[in-house]
Scaffold this motif. Structure first.
Motif, PDB file in Angstrom:
ATOM      1  N   UNK A   1       0.825  -1.257   0.032  1.00 25.29           N
ATOM      2  CA  UNK A   1       0.009   0.051   0.137  1.00 25.29           C
ATOM      3  C   UNK A   1       0.876   1.371   0.110  1.00 25.29           C
ATOM      4  N   UNK A   2       2.096   1.266   0.663  1.00 26.01           N
ATOM      5  CA  UNK A   2       2.885   2.454   0.745  1.00 26.01           C
ATOM      6  C   UNK A   2       3.625   2.563  -0.444  1.00 26.01           C
ATOM      7  N   UNK A   3       3.978   1.417  -1.208  1.00 25.15           N
ATOM      8  CA  UNK A   3       4.661   1.805  -2.490  1.00 25.15           C
ATOM      9  C   UNK A   3       3.792   2.181  -3.662  1.00 25.15           C
ATOM     10  N   UNK A   4       2.510   1.793  -3.489  1.00 24.59           N
ATOM     11  CA  UNK A   4       1.432   2.341  -4.423  1.00 24.59           C
ATOM     12  C   UNK A   4       1.466   3.902  -4.278  1.00 24.59           C
ATOM     13  N   UNK A   5       1.345   4.411  -2.827  1.00 20.27           N
ATOM     14  CA  UNK A   5       1.369   5.730  -2.840  1.00 20.27           C
ATOM     15  C   UNK A   5       2.692   6.544  -3.125  1.00 20.27           C
ATOM     16  N   UNK A   6       3.607   5.542  -3.104  1.00 19.03           N
ATOM     17  CA  UNK A   6       5.035   6.329  -3.677  1.00 19.03           C
ATOM     18  C   UNK A   6       4.921   6.417  -4.995  1.00 19.03           C
ATOM     19  N   UNK A   7       4.452   5.584  -5.509  1.00 15.23           N
ATOM     20  CA  UNK A   7       4.512   5.521  -7.231  1.00 15.23           C
ATOM     21  C   UNK A   7       3.306   6.567  -7.578  1.00 15.23           C
ATOM     22  N   UNK A   8       2.247   6.728  -6.877  1.00 13.62           N
ATOM     23  CA  UNK A   8       1.570   7.862  -7.355  1.00 13.62           C
ATOM     24  C   UNK A   8       1.990   9.129  -7.061  1.00 13.62           C
ATOM     25  N   UNK A   9       2.262   9.345  -6.045  1.00 11.65           N
ATOM     26  CA  UNK A   9       2.919  10.802  -5.512  1.00 11.65           C
ATOM     27  C   UNK A   9       4.078  10.887  -6.430  1.00 11.65           C
ATOM     28  N   UNK A  10       4.842  10.193  -6.904  1.00 15.06           N
ATOM     29  CA  UNK A  10       5.917  10.482  -7.736  1.00 15.06           C
ATOM     30  C   UNK A  10       5.543  10.724  -8.925  1.00 15.06           C
ATOM     31  N   UNK A  11       4.354  10.225  -9.685  1.00 15.04           N
ATOM     32  CA  UNK A  11       3.740  10.509 -10.694  1.00 15.04           C
ATOM     33  C   UNK A  11       3.105  11.816 -10.609  1.00 15.04           C
ATOM     34  N   UNK A  12       2.499  12.166  -9.645  1.00 16.67           N
ATOM     35  CA  UNK A  12       1.778  13.363  -9.307  1.00 16.67           C
ATOM     36  C   UNK A  12       2.916  14.565  -9.356  1.00 16.67           C
TER      37      UNK A  12
END
Ligand SMILES: C[S@@+](CC[C@H](N)C(=O)[O-])C[C@H]1O[C@@H](n2cnc3c(N)ncnc32)[C@H](O)[C@@H]1O
Length: 239
Positions: free
Chosen positions: A122-133
């Motif tokens: 769940x945390x790496x999903x956030x990290x991928x999403x925030x890096x893209x944003x």
């Protein structure tokens, strides 16, 4: 990227945080100067971290000013130690959680390739999403335990390894050192008890083929600087 097969995690709407008064002076104390667009991106990251923190457990810090000091500034204390780390170098942040210290470093040093490792998908999903944003094309997130990923194709692949708030040194060095190339740096963000933890980890440092170069006192804590030796040094350490 491990999370690529899953649908992207939607990020809550947030308004970028402005740096608190005196933040430039706090940066100057650690010998760092950041341009306004870099500070704006850091503020955007912190806002997204605090907003997502209302949905999942990413940080105990909820106050924006505290987030600038204890997250952004604390992560940026690593920058002066990266002075000799050239463009295109690879850095991995182990147990990155909500992206600390890896994301502030990736924002301040877009010339580095930054991998963020965390055991929680769940945390790496956030990290991928925030890096893209944030448009951080130099960041990738990998879900998995460091014990396993450190024995994968990631082993020995990084010029710099970082970690903060993951474990005491005797347990943390075996989780981080395997990722470093021979001659690579392992930078461990610690608190005031760094010396006590170092004494406890003396044997583990040798077993992992690392030498303690120095411990740097910063306005927010201590950074333990290790360097991974050659394979020869590691073999000798095992005897
Ligand atoms: C206390 S949080 C710290 C997060 C972040 N480094 C920070 O300073 O805010 C520790 C993080 O390390 C991760 N972690 C703990 N053990 C790990 C392991 N063996 N491999 C990968 N991640 C691990 C946890 O999932 C958690 O996100």
């Amino acid at each position: 990227m491990t999370t690529a097969a899953r649908p992207p995690l939607p990020l809550p709407i947030s308004t970028p945080l402005a740096p608190p008064d005196g933040f430039d002076a706090r940066l100057a104390e650690i010998g760092v100067r950041l341009d306004e667009p870099v500070l704006a991106k850091l503020g955007d990251y912190l806002a997204r971290l605090l907003a997502m923190n209302e949905q999942m457990n990413l940080t105990a810090i909820k106050d924006p000013t505290e987030a600038w000091e204890k997250h952004a500034l604390d992560a940026l204390t690593l920058l002066p130690l990266l002075g000799d780390v050239g463009a295109g170098s690879r850095l991995v942040d182990i147990g990155s959680g909500g992206g600390l210290p890896g994301i502030p470093i990736a924002i301040a040093r877009p010339d580095l390739q930054v991998t963020l490792v965390d055991a929680t998908q769940k945390k790496t999903a956030f990290l991928s999403a925030v890096a893209e944003a944030l448009g951080l094309t130099n960041v990738e997130a990998r879900a998995g335990r460091a014990e396993q990923l450190g024995a994968s194709e990631l082993r020995g692949g990084f010029d710099v390894v970082t970690a903060r708030a993951v474990a005491r040194l005797h347990a943390l060095v075996p989780l981080t050192a395997p990722f470093a190339k021979p001659g690579g740096l392992v930078l461990l963000v610690k608190g005031q008890r760094a010396d006590e933890e170092l004494a406890e980890a003396k044997r583990v440092l040798v077993e992992q083929g690392t030498t303690h170069e120095k411990t740097v006192a910063t306005p927010t804590g201590r950074i333990v600087v290790l360097r991974r030796g050659s394979g020869e040094a590691r073999r000798k350490g095992k005897r």
